[in-house]
Design an enzyme around this catalytic site. Structure first.
Site, PDB file in Angstrom:
ATOM      1  N   ASN A 222       0.872  -1.179   0.000  1.00 39.52           N
ATOM      2  CA  ASN A 222       0.000   0.000   0.000  1.00 39.52           C
ATOM      3  C   ASN A 222       0.909   1.228   0.000  1.00 39.52           C
ATOM      4  O   ASN A 222       1.513   1.550   1.012  1.00 39.52           O
ATOM      5  CB  ASN A 222      -0.901  -0.028   1.244  1.00 39.52           C
ATOM      6  N   TRP A 223       0.994   1.863  -1.166  1.00 40.95           N
ATOM      7  CA  TRP A 223       1.903   3.008  -1.302  1.00 40.95           C
ATOM      8  C   TRP A 223       1.303   4.297  -0.743  1.00 40.95           C
ATOM      9  O   TRP A 223       1.963   5.345  -0.753  1.00 40.95           O
ATOM     10  CB  TRP A 223       2.310   3.198  -2.766  1.00 40.95           C
ATOM     11  N   LYS A 224       0.030   4.251  -0.315  1.00 41.46           N
ATOM     12  CA  LYS A 224      -0.621   5.432   0.276  1.00 41.46           C
ATOM     13  C   LYS A 224      -0.395   6.678  -0.599  1.00 41.46           C
ATOM     14  O   LYS A 224      -0.377   6.568  -1.822  1.00 41.46           O
ATOM     15  CB  LYS A 224      -0.129   5.638   1.712  1.00 41.46           C
TER      16      LYS A 224
ATOM     17  N   HIS B  24      -9.957   1.344   3.974  1.00 33.07           N
ATOM     18  CA  HIS B  24      -8.689   1.463   4.710  1.00 33.07           C
ATOM     19  C   HIS B  24      -8.906   2.366   5.930  1.00 33.07           C
ATOM     20  O   HIS B  24      -9.649   3.349   5.857  1.00 33.07           O
ATOM     21  CB  HIS B  24      -7.582   2.034   3.814  1.00 33.07           C
TER      22      HIS B  24
ATOM     23  N   GLU C  79      -7.316   4.672   7.249  1.00 31.28           N
ATOM     24  CA  GLU C  79      -7.083   6.113   7.074  1.00 31.28           C
ATOM     25  C   GLU C  79      -8.295   6.775   6.414  1.00 31.28           C
ATOM     26  O   GLU C  79      -8.581   7.944   6.679  1.00 31.28           O
ATOM     27  CB  GLU C  79      -5.778   6.332   6.285  1.00 31.28           C
TER      28      GLU C  79
ATOM     29  N   GLY D 191       1.436   2.057  10.869  1.00 34.94           N
ATOM     30  CA  GLY D 191       2.395   3.157  10.788  1.00 34.94           C
ATOM     31  C   GLY D 191       2.993   3.540  12.134  1.00 34.94           C
ATOM     32  O   GLY D 191       3.650   4.570  12.255  1.00 34.94           O
TER      33      GLY D 191
ATOM     34  N   SER E 182       2.445  -2.316  10.482  1.00 33.66           N
ATOM     35  CA  SER E 182       3.869  -2.374  10.841  1.00 33.66           C
ATOM     36  C   SER E 182       4.545  -3.693  10.473  1.00 33.66           C
ATOM     37  O   SER E 182       5.416  -4.182  11.204  1.00 33.66           O
ATOM     38  CB  SER E 182       4.056  -2.057  12.335  1.00 33.66           C
TER      39      SER E 182
ATOM     40  N   GLY F 129       2.518  -1.253   4.371  1.00 33.42           N
ATOM     41  CA  GLY F 129       2.582   0.167   4.041  1.00 33.42           C
ATOM     42  C   GLY F 129       4.024   0.641   3.934  1.00 33.42           C
ATOM     43  O   GLY F 129       4.684   0.479   2.902  1.00 33.42           O
ATOM     44  N   GLY F 130       4.557   1.190   5.030  1.00 36.32           N
ATOM     45  CA  GLY F 130       5.896   1.784   5.028  1.00 36.32           C
ATOM     46  C   GLY F 130       6.973   0.924   4.390  1.00 36.32           C
ATOM     47  O   GLY F 130       7.764   1.415   3.571  1.00 36.32           O
TER      48      GLY F 130
HETATM   49  P1  PGA Z   1       2.166   0.164   7.765  1.00 39.01           P
HETATM   50  O1  PGA Z   1       0.770   0.411   6.974  1.00 39.01           O
HETATM   51  O2  PGA Z   1       2.746  -1.128   7.229  1.00 39.01           O
HETATM   52  O3  PGA Z   1       3.007   1.365   7.439  1.00 39.01           O
HETATM   53  O4  PGA Z   1       1.821   0.054   9.210  1.00 39.01           O
HETATM   54  C1  PGA Z   1      -0.100  -0.639   6.682  1.00 39.01           C
HETATM   55  C2  PGA Z   1      -1.342  -0.130   5.996  1.00 39.01           C
HETATM   56  O5  PGA Z   1      -1.849   0.933   6.384  1.00 39.01           O
HETATM   57  O6  PGA Z   1      -1.867  -0.745   5.045  1.00 39.01           O
END
Ligand code: PGA
Length: 248
Positions: free
Chosen positions: A8-10, A94, A96, A173, A212, A233-234
């Site tokens: 997930n590149w957000k 998601h 967010e 995150g 994470s 994500g990250g």
């Molecule tokens: P993260 O994000 O790996 O940076 O915690 C995961 C996500 O929101 O899909």
């Protein structure tokens, strides 16, 4: 069931940056020859650039969708537009979007059903906040996020083009990964809720963990019962760390 490793590149990466990471990732995947399904959820503007580089080693998805064919919905993107850019998947719900943009579970449910009906594959994200977990509301929250999305959906579609990502909000995150027993408990609960809502098709729906995930913790998480993949994500922003997770 195939294990799915999803990025997930957000809201990161311009077209040029997406193409560069896509190229790097494709060349790593080509030499890894993994049988896992690799998926990249790119920002709308970078979908085409990512898809051009990643095909056929990874599929690409959008991070959101609007539940209408077309119309006066300024700023929104339809399933046909997403497919037109080369994406086959979309993320819905998601955390967010639920928490920063205040999307309700009903609206997420409408998006999920509409995108599936329009031929996209959908990864529905669900997960509780820390306050909800501490108040003993895990099962109630998961159920209330699942039910509106699963209502009225043809079961053959769900078996084929649907996945769920469990992402506890407090682990996204933050560097705080959920413990192995927290993950196993929540995934078992989700599998049971799916059986209650859908019957036997529940067993064929992939359940991914997200929050994470890093190359160091991915192998242990993937060994847990009812964990069929990871949403990252990250650690997905660089091809090097993401490809380590693909082979974890
Ligand atoms: P993260 O994000 O790996 O940076 O915690 C995961 C996500 O929101 O899909």
């Amino acid at each position: 069931m195939k294990t799915i490793i999803a990025a997930n590149w957000k809201m990161y990466k311009t077209r040029a940056e997406a193409a560069e990471t896509g190229r790097d990732l494709a060349s790593r995947l080509q030499s890894l020859k993994t049988d896992r399904m690799v998926l990249v959820f790119a920002p709308f503007t970078a979908i085409a650039a990512a898809a051009d580089e990643l095909r056929p080693f990874a599929a690409v998805g959008a991070q959101d969708v609007y539940p209408a064919l077309e119309g006066a919905f300024t700023g929104e993107i339809s399933p046909a537009m997403i497919k037109d850019c080369g994406a086959e998947w979309v993320l819905t719900g998601h955390s967010e979007r639920r928490h920063i943009l205040h999307e309700s579970s009903d609206f997420v449910g409408q998006k999920t059903a509409f995108a599936l009906k329009e031929g996209l594959s959908v990864m529905l994200c669900i997960g509780e906040t820390l306050a909800e977990r501490e108040a003993g509301q895990l099962e109630r929250v998961l159920s209330s996020q699942l039910e509106p999305a699963l209502r009225d959906l043809p079961k053959d579609i769900l078996a084929d083009r649907f996945a769920i990502a469990y992402e506890p909000v407090w682990a996204i995150g933050t560097g705080k990964v959920a413990s192995e027993s927290d993950i196993a408990e929540a995934h078992g609960m989700i599998r049971n809720l799916l059986s209650k809502f859908l019957g036997s098709v529940a067993g064929s729906i992939p359940l991914l963990y997200g929050g994470s995930v890093k190359p160091a913790n991915a192998p242990a998480i993937l060994k847990l019962d009812n964990v069929n993949g990871l949403l990252v994500g990250g650690a997905s922003l660089k091809a090097e760390s993401f490809s380590q997770i693909v082979t974890a």
